[in-house]
Design a protein around this motif. Structure first.
Motif, short mmCIF file in Angstrom:
data_model
loop_
_atom_site.label_atom_id
_atom_site.label_comp_id
_atom_site.label_asym_id
_atom_site.label_seq_id
_atom_site.Cartn_x
_atom_site.Cartn_y
_atom_site.Cartn_z
N GLN A 1 -3.53 11.90 -11.38
CA GLN A 1 -3.95 11.95 -9.98
C GLN A 1 -4.46 10.60 -9.47
O GLN A 1 -4.73 10.46 -8.27
CB GLN A 1 -5.06 13.00 -9.81
CG GLN A 1 -4.66 14.40 -10.27
CD GLN A 1 -3.43 14.91 -9.53
OE1 GLN A 1 -3.30 14.69 -8.33
NE2 GLN A 1 -2.54 15.57 -10.26
N ARG B 1 -4.68 7.08 -7.95
CA ARG B 1 -3.89 6.24 -7.07
C ARG B 1 -4.66 4.94 -6.79
O ARG B 1 -5.90 4.96 -6.67
CB ARG B 1 -3.59 6.95 -5.74
CG ARG B 1 -2.68 8.16 -5.89
CD ARG B 1 -1.28 7.75 -6.36
NE ARG B 1 -0.39 8.89 -6.48
CZ ARG B 1 -0.21 9.59 -7.59
NH1 ARG B 1 -0.90 9.28 -8.69
NH2 ARG B 1 0.62 10.60 -7.62
N THR C 1 2.45 6.58 -10.06
CA THR C 1 1.58 7.19 -11.07
C THR C 1 1.12 6.10 -12.02
O THR C 1 1.92 5.51 -12.74
CB THR C 1 2.33 8.29 -11.85
OG1 THR C 1 2.76 9.30 -10.93
CG2 THR C 1 1.44 8.89 -12.90
N VAL C 2 -0.17 5.84 -11.99
CA VAL C 2 -0.72 4.74 -12.78
C VAL C 2 -0.62 5.03 -14.26
O VAL C 2 -0.20 4.19 -15.06
CB VAL C 2 -2.17 4.47 -12.37
CG1 VAL C 2 -2.81 3.41 -13.28
CG2 VAL C 2 -2.24 4.03 -10.91
N HIS D 1 -10.04 -0.77 1.24
CA HIS D 1 -8.71 -0.24 1.54
C HIS D 1 -8.22 -0.75 2.90
O HIS D 1 -7.73 0.02 3.73
CB HIS D 1 -8.72 1.29 1.50
CG HIS D 1 -7.33 1.87 1.55
ND1 HIS D 1 -6.30 1.42 0.77
CD2 HIS D 1 -6.80 2.87 2.33
CE1 HIS D 1 -5.20 2.11 1.03
NE2 HIS D 1 -5.48 3.00 1.98
N ARG E 1 -5.81 1.61 -4.70
CA ARG E 1 -6.03 1.06 -3.38
C ARG E 1 -6.59 -0.35 -3.55
O ARG E 1 -7.14 -0.68 -4.60
CB ARG E 1 -7.01 1.93 -2.57
CG ARG E 1 -6.48 3.32 -2.25
CD ARG E 1 -7.46 4.08 -1.36
NE ARG E 1 -6.91 5.35 -0.91
CZ ARG E 1 -7.46 6.13 -0.01
NH1 ARG E 1 -8.61 5.78 0.55
NH2 ARG E 1 -6.89 7.28 0.34
N LEU F 1 2.27 1.80 -3.44
CA LEU F 1 1.28 2.27 -4.41
C LEU F 1 0.92 3.74 -4.21
O LEU F 1 0.48 4.41 -5.16
CB LEU F 1 0.01 1.42 -4.30
CG LEU F 1 0.10 -0.01 -4.85
CD1 LEU F 1 -1.19 -0.77 -4.53
CD2 LEU F 1 0.35 0.00 -6.36
N ALA F 2 1.11 4.24 -3.01
CA ALA F 2 0.73 5.64 -2.73
C ALA F 2 1.52 6.63 -3.58
O ALA F 2 1.05 7.75 -3.82
CB ALA F 2 0.92 5.93 -1.25
N SER F 3 2.70 6.24 -4.02
CA SER F 3 3.53 7.15 -4.81
C SER F 3 3.63 6.74 -6.28
O SER F 3 4.43 7.30 -7.03
CB SER F 3 4.94 7.23 -4.20
OG SER F 3 5.54 5.94 -4.18
N ARG G 1 0.83 -1.20 0.00
CA ARG G 1 0.00 0.00 0.00
C ARG G 1 0.87 1.26 0.00
O ARG G 1 0.59 2.23 -0.72
CB ARG G 1 -0.92 0.00 1.22
CG ARG G 1 -2.09 -0.96 1.12
CD ARG G 1 -3.13 -0.70 2.21
NE ARG G 1 -4.29 -1.54 2.01
CZ ARG G 1 -4.43 -2.74 2.54
NH1 ARG G 1 -3.46 -3.24 3.30
NH2 ARG G 1 -5.52 -3.45 2.32
#
Length: 389
Positions: free
Chosen positions: A339, A341, A332-333, A377, A343, A328-330, A325
């Motif tokens: 923007q 993100r 960029t998909v 989440h 979860r 994944l928070a940082s 987790r």
């Protein structure tokens, strides 16, 4: 009991010593051992030939200088061959075993032997030339096999012509011409055969390499998910069965974590399926970098993923999922949705002794449902007598 142990350990120590000696002499890896073995075998053959030449000199079949020069030159040359190959200097050369150089040396040695042999005994040199050509057909490319044979004919023909001109008494031109005719009648056929066998061997090697590449590709397609590169469901089922077998045999418990990306349908609806695919790949990449090498991650289906964590309690597995987790928070998909993100929700279950993998997966799925119902989440551990490993 002590005497028996000491007696039994003697042969083992001897075998270990022999194995270490063999590795020290031949080399640490299979390819080096193969090349050094050939060099040492050739050295033994040269030693036998030098001994035979020395005997031939004592009975008048060969000039005394012949075995002397052969012995003086042969063993230093093979020592150089051996040192170059054994030390690894030739490892990245086009001819790591120095086969071409060894064949060239053999042809020169045979030509010299022809010069020093008695006129009535020189016919045996053709047998040695044939041996070199046969050896080359199994070690050289087709073109080199032909060049090897042609060079043998040129060297031997030049020796015949020059010697019969310089000393026609000791090298009768009629006999040299006869031997030259025999050579022209036999060696070209052998050279052509060497070319064919080398060509077949090269084609078989190419086909074997292509077949291995095809098998690797089939294996990749059979075990990997085409989009994410992770293991697919079928292969993960095999991994689960193997983990269950180890649990039954050795008591190695394992935890499974069933993961579902939160609101994945919304990602597809709002950003399109391309971004949805990028989301799946982003999760696979981030999770693969964070988890241990012993853990296995597979795409279970759609936006679901399955983690297999051996020798791990659900509590420790939860910590590992928290690391995913954080990663994944940082991430960029997609540049199309900077923007966005990712979860996920997770259900974890420890495999119990009295149940199979299907039951474990079912409990993990129920725990995943609880995680979604509780607001997503998050990770939920399935109920059971689970404890730290």
């Amino acid at each position: 009991m002590t005497e028996l142990t000491v007696a039994d350990s003697g042969p083992d120590r001897l075998m270990d010593a022999l194995q270490r000696s063999a590795l020290a002499i031949l080399g640490p890896d299979r390819h080096t051992r193969g090349h050094t073995s050939i060099i040492l075998l050739c050295a033994v053959m040269y030693a036998i030939c030098c001994a035979a030449a020395a005997h031939a000199a004592t009975v008048g079949m060969m000039l005394p200088i012949g075995p002397q020069i052969l012995t003086i030159v042969t063993f230093p040359a093979h020592l150089v061959f051996y040192v170059l190959v054994r030390s690894g200097v030739t490892r990245h050369w086009r001819d790591p075993g120095l086969m071409v150089l060894q064949n060239l040396y053999a042809l020169l040695a045979i030509s010299f032997a022809y010069i020093t042999l008695d006129p009535s005994e020189r016919g045996m040199v053709l047998v040695l030339i044939a041996l070199v050509i046969v050896f080359g057909m199994y070690t050289h490319a087709p073109r080199l096999s032909v060049m090897n044979g042609v060079l043998a004919m040129v060297l031997l023909g030049a020796a015949m012509g020059v010697l019969s001109s310089v000393d026609p008494t000791y090298y009768p031109p009629q006999l040299e011409l006869l031997r030259f005719g025999v050579m022209l009648g036999s060696l070209p056929v052998l050279i052509f055969t060497a070319y064919l066998i080398s060509s077949w061997r090269q084609r078989l090697s190419t086909q074997r390499r292509e077949l291995q590449q095809a098998l690797d590709q089939v294996q990749q397609l059979a075990t990997r998910d085409a989009l994410t590169g992770l293991y697919n469901r079928r292969h993960m089922q095999e991994k689960l069965a193997y983990a269950a077998q180890r649990f039954q045999r050795y008591g190695e418990r394992f935890t499974v974590a069933l993961i579902d990306l939160d609101h994945f349908k919304r990602i597809n609806d709002e950003h399109g399926h391309v971004v949805g695919d990028q989301a799946l790949m982003a999760f696979a990449s981030a999770a693969s970098m964070v988890l241990r090498d012993t853990d296995t991650l597979a795409r279970w289906g759609g936006e679901e993923f399955l983690f297999l964590m051996p020798n791990t309690s659900p509590q420790k597995a939860t910590i590992a999922l928290d690391r995913v987790r954080d990663a994944l928070a940082s991430v960029t998909v997609s540049q199309a949705a900077p923007q966005l993100r990712l979860r996920f929700s997770a259900g974890l279950a420890l495999c119990l002794g009295q149940e199979g993998t299907d039951a474990t997966l079912e409990r993990a799925d129920q725990a995943l449902y609880q995680a979604k119902s509780a607001g997503r989440h998050r990770s939920v551990v399935a109920a059971g007598p689970e404890q730290d490993i």
